[in-house]
Scaffold this motif. Structure first.
Motif, PDB file in Angstrom:
ATOM      1  N   GLY A 114       6.305  -0.648 -13.932  1.00 16.86           N
ATOM      2  CA  GLY A 114       7.283   0.388 -13.601  1.00 16.86           C
ATOM      3  C   GLY A 114       6.690   1.779 -13.707  1.00 16.86           C
ATOM      4  O   GLY A 114       6.877   2.617 -12.815  1.00 16.86           O
ATOM      5  N   TYR A 115       5.969   2.035 -14.797  1.00 22.35           N
ATOM      6  CA  TYR A 115       5.330   3.342 -14.985  1.00 22.35           C
ATOM      7  C   TYR A 115       4.290   3.604 -13.894  1.00 22.35           C
ATOM      8  O   TYR A 115       4.243   4.706 -13.316  1.00 22.35           O
ATOM      9  CB  TYR A 115       4.663   3.409 -16.355  1.00 22.35           C
ATOM     10  N   PRO A 167      13.980  -0.290  -7.473  1.00 23.19           N
ATOM     11  CA  PRO A 167      13.198  -1.356  -8.121  1.00 23.19           C
ATOM     12  C   PRO A 167      12.577  -0.928  -9.442  1.00 23.19           C
ATOM     13  O   PRO A 167      12.574  -1.705 -10.407  1.00 23.19           O
ATOM     14  CB  PRO A 167      12.109  -1.671  -7.078  1.00 23.19           C
ATOM     15  N   VAL A 168      12.073   0.299  -9.504  1.00 22.69           N
ATOM     16  CA  VAL A 168      11.463   0.787 -10.753  1.00 22.69           C
ATOM     17  C   VAL A 168      12.501   0.876 -11.861  1.00 22.69           C
ATOM     18  O   VAL A 168      12.243   0.484 -13.010  1.00 22.69           O
ATOM     19  CB  VAL A 168      10.786   2.159 -10.520  1.00 22.69           C
ATOM     20  N   ILE A 169      13.687   1.374 -11.549  1.00 23.72           N
ATOM     21  CA  ILE A 169      14.748   1.487 -12.560  1.00 23.72           C
ATOM     22  C   ILE A 169      15.104   0.118 -13.114  1.00 23.72           C
ATOM     23  O   ILE A 169      15.234  -0.061 -14.337  1.00 23.72           O
ATOM     24  CB  ILE A 169      15.992   2.174 -11.961  1.00 23.72           C
ATOM     25  N   ILE A 170      15.267  -0.862 -12.233  1.00 18.25           N
ATOM     26  CA  ILE A 170      15.619  -2.226 -12.683  1.00 18.25           C
ATOM     27  C   ILE A 170      14.516  -2.807 -13.547  1.00 18.25           C
ATOM     28  O   ILE A 170      14.766  -3.383 -14.618  1.00 18.25           O
ATOM     29  CB  ILE A 170      15.885  -3.131 -11.461  1.00 18.25           C
ATOM     30  N   PRO A 188      13.702   4.362 -30.374  1.00 17.09           N
ATOM     31  CA  PRO A 188      14.330   4.463 -29.044  1.00 17.09           C
ATOM     32  C   PRO A 188      14.177   5.840 -28.417  1.00 17.09           C
ATOM     33  O   PRO A 188      14.119   5.963 -27.182  1.00 17.09           O
ATOM     34  CB  PRO A 188      15.808   4.153 -29.335  1.00 17.09           C
ATOM     35  N   ILE A 189      14.099   6.899 -29.248  1.00 20.68           N
ATOM     36  CA  ILE A 189      13.980   8.246 -28.705  1.00 20.68           C
ATOM     37  C   ILE A 189      12.604   8.450 -28.064  1.00 20.68           C
ATOM     38  O   ILE A 189      12.493   9.060 -26.987  1.00 20.68           O
ATOM     39  CB  ILE A 189      14.223   9.298 -29.802  1.00 20.68           C
ATOM     40  N   VAL A 190      11.558   7.932 -28.715  1.00 21.71           N
ATOM     41  CA  VAL A 190      10.209   8.043 -28.143  1.00 21.71           C
ATOM     42  C   VAL A 190      10.140   7.296 -26.814  1.00 21.71           C
ATOM     43  O   VAL A 190       9.562   7.786 -25.834  1.00 21.71           O
ATOM     44  CB  VAL A 190       9.157   7.503 -29.132  1.00 21.71           C
ATOM     45  N   VAL A 191      10.739   6.096 -26.784  1.00 22.83           N
ATOM     46  CA  VAL A 191      10.783   5.341 -25.528  1.00 22.83           C
ATOM     47  C   VAL A 191      11.532   6.130 -24.456  1.00 22.83           C
ATOM     48  O   VAL A 191      11.098   6.204 -23.298  1.00 22.83           O
ATOM     49  CB  VAL A 191      11.445   3.963 -25.753  1.00 22.83           C
ATOM     50  N   ALA A 192      12.653   6.747 -24.836  1.00 25.89           N
ATOM     51  CA  ALA A 192      13.434   7.542 -23.887  1.00 25.89           C
ATOM     52  C   ALA A 192      12.639   8.749 -23.389  1.00 25.89           C
ATOM     53  O   ALA A 192      12.704   9.110 -22.210  1.00 25.89           O
ATOM     54  CB  ALA A 192      14.739   7.992 -24.534  1.00 25.89           C
ATOM     55  N   LEU A 193      11.898   9.403 -24.293  1.00 23.56           N
ATOM     56  CA  LEU A 193      11.073  10.540 -23.889  1.00 23.56           C
ATOM     57  C   LEU A 193       9.993  10.110 -22.897  1.00 23.56           C
ATOM     58  O   LEU A 193       9.706  10.824 -21.922  1.00 23.56           O
ATOM     59  CB  LEU A 193      10.441  11.189 -25.119  1.00 23.56           C
ATOM     60  N   LEU A 194       9.386   8.948 -23.132  1.00 23.74           N
ATOM     61  CA  LEU A 194       8.384   8.430 -22.195  1.00 23.74           C
ATOM     62  C   LEU A 194       9.026   8.123 -20.848  1.00 23.74           C
ATOM     63  O   LEU A 194       8.482   8.481 -19.789  1.00 23.74           O
ATOM     64  CB  LEU A 194       7.729   7.170 -22.772  1.00 23.74           C
ATOM     65  N   HIS A 195      10.188   7.451 -20.890  1.00 22.84           N
ATOM     66  CA  HIS A 195      10.902   7.165 -19.632  1.00 22.84           C
ATOM     67  C   HIS A 195      11.222   8.461 -18.899  1.00 22.84           C
ATOM     68  O   HIS A 195      11.048   8.569 -17.671  1.00 22.84           O
ATOM     69  CB  HIS A 195      12.209   6.417 -19.931  1.00 22.84           C
ATOM     70  N   GLY A 196      11.736   9.452 -19.638  1.00 24.63           N
ATOM     71  CA  GLY A 196      12.104  10.726 -19.023  1.00 24.63           C
ATOM     72  C   GLY A 196      10.911  11.448 -18.430  1.00 24.63           C
ATOM     73  O   GLY A 196      10.994  12.024 -17.333  1.00 24.63           O
ATOM     74  N   ALA A 197       9.772  11.433 -19.155  1.00 25.70           N
ATOM     75  CA  ALA A 197       8.560  12.093 -18.657  1.00 25.70           C
ATOM     76  C   ALA A 197       8.084  11.439 -17.365  1.00 25.70           C
ATOM     77  O   ALA A 197       7.699  12.130 -16.405  1.00 25.70           O
ATOM     78  CB  ALA A 197       7.468  12.038 -19.718  1.00 25.70           C
ATOM     79  N   VAL A 198       8.116  10.105 -17.309  1.00 26.52           N
ATOM     80  CA  VAL A 198       7.696   9.393 -16.100  1.00 26.52           C
ATOM     81  C   VAL A 198       8.664   9.685 -14.948  1.00 26.52           C
ATOM     82  O   VAL A 198       8.246   9.904 -13.802  1.00 26.52           O
ATOM     83  CB  VAL A 198       7.611   7.873 -16.366  1.00 26.52           C
ATOM     84  N   ALA A 199       9.973   9.703 -15.258  1.00 28.11           N
ATOM     85  CA  ALA A 199      10.970   9.972 -14.219  1.00 28.11           C
ATOM     86  C   ALA A 199      10.798  11.371 -13.636  1.00 28.11           C
ATOM     87  O   ALA A 199      10.872  11.567 -12.408  1.00 28.11           O
ATOM     88  CB  ALA A 199      12.379   9.814 -14.796  1.00 28.11           C
ATOM     89  N   LEU A 200      10.546  12.355 -14.485  1.00 32.78           N
ATOM     90  CA  LEU A 200      10.377  13.727 -13.999  1.00 32.78           C
ATOM     91  C   LEU A 200       9.048  13.898 -13.267  1.00 32.78           C
ATOM     92  O   LEU A 200       8.947  14.713 -12.353  1.00 32.78           O
ATOM     93  CB  LEU A 200      10.478  14.703 -15.175  1.00 32.78           C
TER      94      LEU A 200
END
Length: 631
Positions: free
Chosen positions: A211-212, A229-232, A573-585
């Motif tokens: 996904g990343y 697809p990436v979100i799923i 969970p916050i670190v995971v969310a920050l990684l997800h957010g960084a990749v999304a942006l």
């Protein structure tokens, strides 16, 4: 003591658990009430901005209300899980299942009533400050004066009382009490060693990596195709990360004797796998909710920054007039109109004018291409303080267009392979490529020496171009004058950059404001979820650390273990969310071909800072509770 008094006292005795539930519910009510204050504000009801804002406010209010339902429902389930032993003791004293349900119903309604009332009162206290903040952020002309929001109070109170009533009935109806012995020993029953699948752990790592990699690799329109697809994939990978991969990694660390037996690692990791397994769903939900908050706010902020910067780059001059007409009297009339308006608003400017000449250039991919004289280019460059360009007699300089998105890099460089054909048939080949915003041209163009320009054939099209660069005048006057002039001329003839940016910010203001509030609600709720899970195990932690302290655990070691344990549970969970957010942006940056590092760092850094402050506060009170049970 009546049953009603018993219920009230029971809430007071459990204030440690209820305080987070109460404050989070209060905050949610306050945010909803704030939106209601805006929705029924006289400026919106009677003004021109009613349609622009009310629709967004309604959607936002609905989202907050729906999310509040699930948040309160989850909070209640957390309380009930942590109070099994209490229910068992009450039933041992003779309380029936029906009375337990009635007690839960009355408790939740009590908390719901006071959190609703408190949220409305708190909203009224800060209403003026919030209205002032909104007035600036929404970029509106109307003044949001304070008023008594009777309808907002009624709608908020009725909406949340109904919400708490429905949830209280729902929870009390589905509440099931198990055997008495199971309730009494709920905190002492062994959960068994948490198990994890090696295959599922590997799948989790593969899904997240895939996904990343996909999100970071695709560019342009491919980002939109790969988004779903990436979100799923990332959602499934995140769930497996907390339920399988984290447990597997912890078990592997526990199997490493050198690591496990070092200092206080045994105490830290002994039940960490249990906690990760028990809290997996909470961590998953927190990570996804926080990612949505990061991505939504970051995307809105980044899109606004992108649009304003693009507009500024495409036309860096304060005022610009362009006309393809050859009627000199009309152009002079328009110029006088601009000058009179600028004098009226006391705006002083430096002016430059030029005839932009477009020529037919074979293999350029466009009907005509702008070719500018060196002297004319340098005159406009001086107006902006840009570097001069020196062009040789037998060379041409290609200028990349000022837009970084509308025209791709390959189109910018295309003219480098296309020579200019002079009237006598000679060819002038481009020698270098530069990128500036000097000339008001959306596409790439050439700069040639004055002598070379004179040897060109007749242009296929000529455009009169006049610019005014403001040197003195207030920002408000420049924006107002720009709006007046831009509305006087036909579309595409006159451009006022400050007014254009003002209109963009005005359009994005409500969206950013709404997104910011929804993101804050999501983020505060996510932090509250972690608070509930941490404090639901507090009694067990007190017993555990009390027993370990008897074996010789020092106060310094205790503090170290608690800090590490709470940090792991709080920030996983916050670190995971920050990684997800960084990749999304980053994927958003690839979509627009625009660097969003600054905007992403600002949004993610702000939320990380808030979470650190929240963690420090929660850790302080949590450590205080543990220490009070030991020393």
């Amino acid at each position: 003591m009546t049953f009603r008094q018993f219920t009230v006292n029971n809430v007071i005795r459990n204030k440690r658990l209820y305080v987070a539930y109460f404050l989070s519910s209060l905050f949610t009510v306050m945010v909803f009430f704030t939106f209601a204050i805006f929705a029924f504000h006289p400026a919106f009801m009677d003004g021109s901005i009613r349609g622009e804002v009310l629709y967004g406010m309604s959607i936002a209010g609905g989202i907050i209300y729906i999310f509040s339902f699930f948040f309160v429902l989850y909070s209640m389930s957390s309380f009930l899980q942590s109070r099994k032993k209490e229910f068992g003791l009450l039933m041992m004293q003779g309380m029936s299942t029906k009375q337990v349900r009635l007690m839960v119903f009355m408790e939740n309604m009590l908390i719901g009533f006071f959190s609703t009332l408190g949220g409305i009162l708190l909203g009224l206290v800060f209403a003026k400050a919030i209205l002032l903040f909104a007035e600036n952020m929404l970029v509106i002309d109307e003044t949001l004066n304070f008023y008594f929001p009777l309808w907002a109070i009624i709608i908020t109170f009725v909406s949340f009382i109904v919400l708490f009533l429905f949830i209280s009935l729902f929870v009390s109806f589905i509440l099931r009490t198990r055997k008495l012995i199971d309730l009494i020993k709920a905190d002492k029953q062994s959960k068994g060693e948490p198990k994890s699948s090696v295959i599922l752990a590997i799948i989790a790592a593969i899904l997240l990596a895939a996904g990343y990699a996909t999100a970071l690799y695709v560019e342009g329109q491919g980002v939109l195709l790969a988004m779903l697809p990436v979100i799923i994939i990332v959602i499934i990978g995140t769930y497996l990360l907390f339920t399988q991969l984290s447990v597997y990694v912890i078990r592997q660390l526990k199997g490493n004797k050198r690591f496990f037996w070092r200092k206080t690692n045994m105490v830290l990791f002994s039940d960490l796998s249990f906690r990760m397994k028990d809290n997996a769903r909470t961590f998953f939900m927190v990570a996804i909710i926080s990612t949505v908050a990061f991505s939504a706010i970051g995307s809105l902020y980044g899109l606004q920054s992108f649009l304003t910067k693009e507009v500024k780059e495409m036309n860096p001059y304060t005022f610009t007039y362009s006309n393809y007409e050859s009627d000199d009297s009309l152009i002079q009339e328009h110029t006088r109109t601009v000058e009179e308006t600028l004098n009226k608003y006391d705006i002083q400017t430096e002016t430059a004018s030029e005839e932009l000449n477009y020529f037919e250039v074979e293999n350029s991919g466009r009907p005509e291409v702008l070719i500018s004289k060196e002297s004319e280019y340098n005159r406009f460059a001086a107006l902006l303080g840009e570097e001069r360009v020196d062009v040789g007699k037998n060379e041409a300089v290609v200028v990349g267009d000022s837009s970084t998105v509308m025209i791709g890099a390959e189109q910018k460089e295309r003219l480098m392979d296309v020579p200019i054909v002079l009237e006598n048939g000679e060819r002038v080949h481009p020698s270098r490529l530069i990128s500036t915003v000097v000339m008001p041209e959306m596409f790439s163009y050439y700069i040639v020496a004055d002598e070379t320009f004179d040897a060109l054939p007749d242009p296929v099209e000529t455009k009169t171009h006049i610019t005014w660069q403001a040197t003195q005048g207030s920002e408000e006057a420049i924006i107002e004058a720009g709006g007046v002039l831009q509305n006087q001329f036909s579309p595409g003839t006159f451009s006022a950059i400050d007014y254009s940016i003002y209109t963009i910010n005005k359009s994005f203001g409500p969206v950013l404001f709404i997104g910011l509030f929804i993101g804050i609600v999501f983020f505060v709720s996510a932090g509250s979820f972690l608070y509930f899970r941490l404090y639901s195990d507090l009694d067990q932690d007190k017993m555990k650390f009390k027993s370990i302290a008897k074996m010789g655990l020092t106060e310094k070691e205790l503090k170290k273990v608690i800090n590490r344990q709470t940090a792991l549970l709080f920030f996983a969970p916050i670190v995971v969310a920050l990684l997800h957010g960084a990749v999304a942006l980053t994927a958003l940056s690839n979509l627009f071909d625009y660097n969003l590092v600054t905007e992403s760092a600002l949004v993610l850094g702000l939320f990380a800072f808030i979470q650190i402050i929240y963690f420090i506060i929660v850790r302080h009170f949590y450590t205080k509770q543990i220490r009070s049970a030991i020393y």
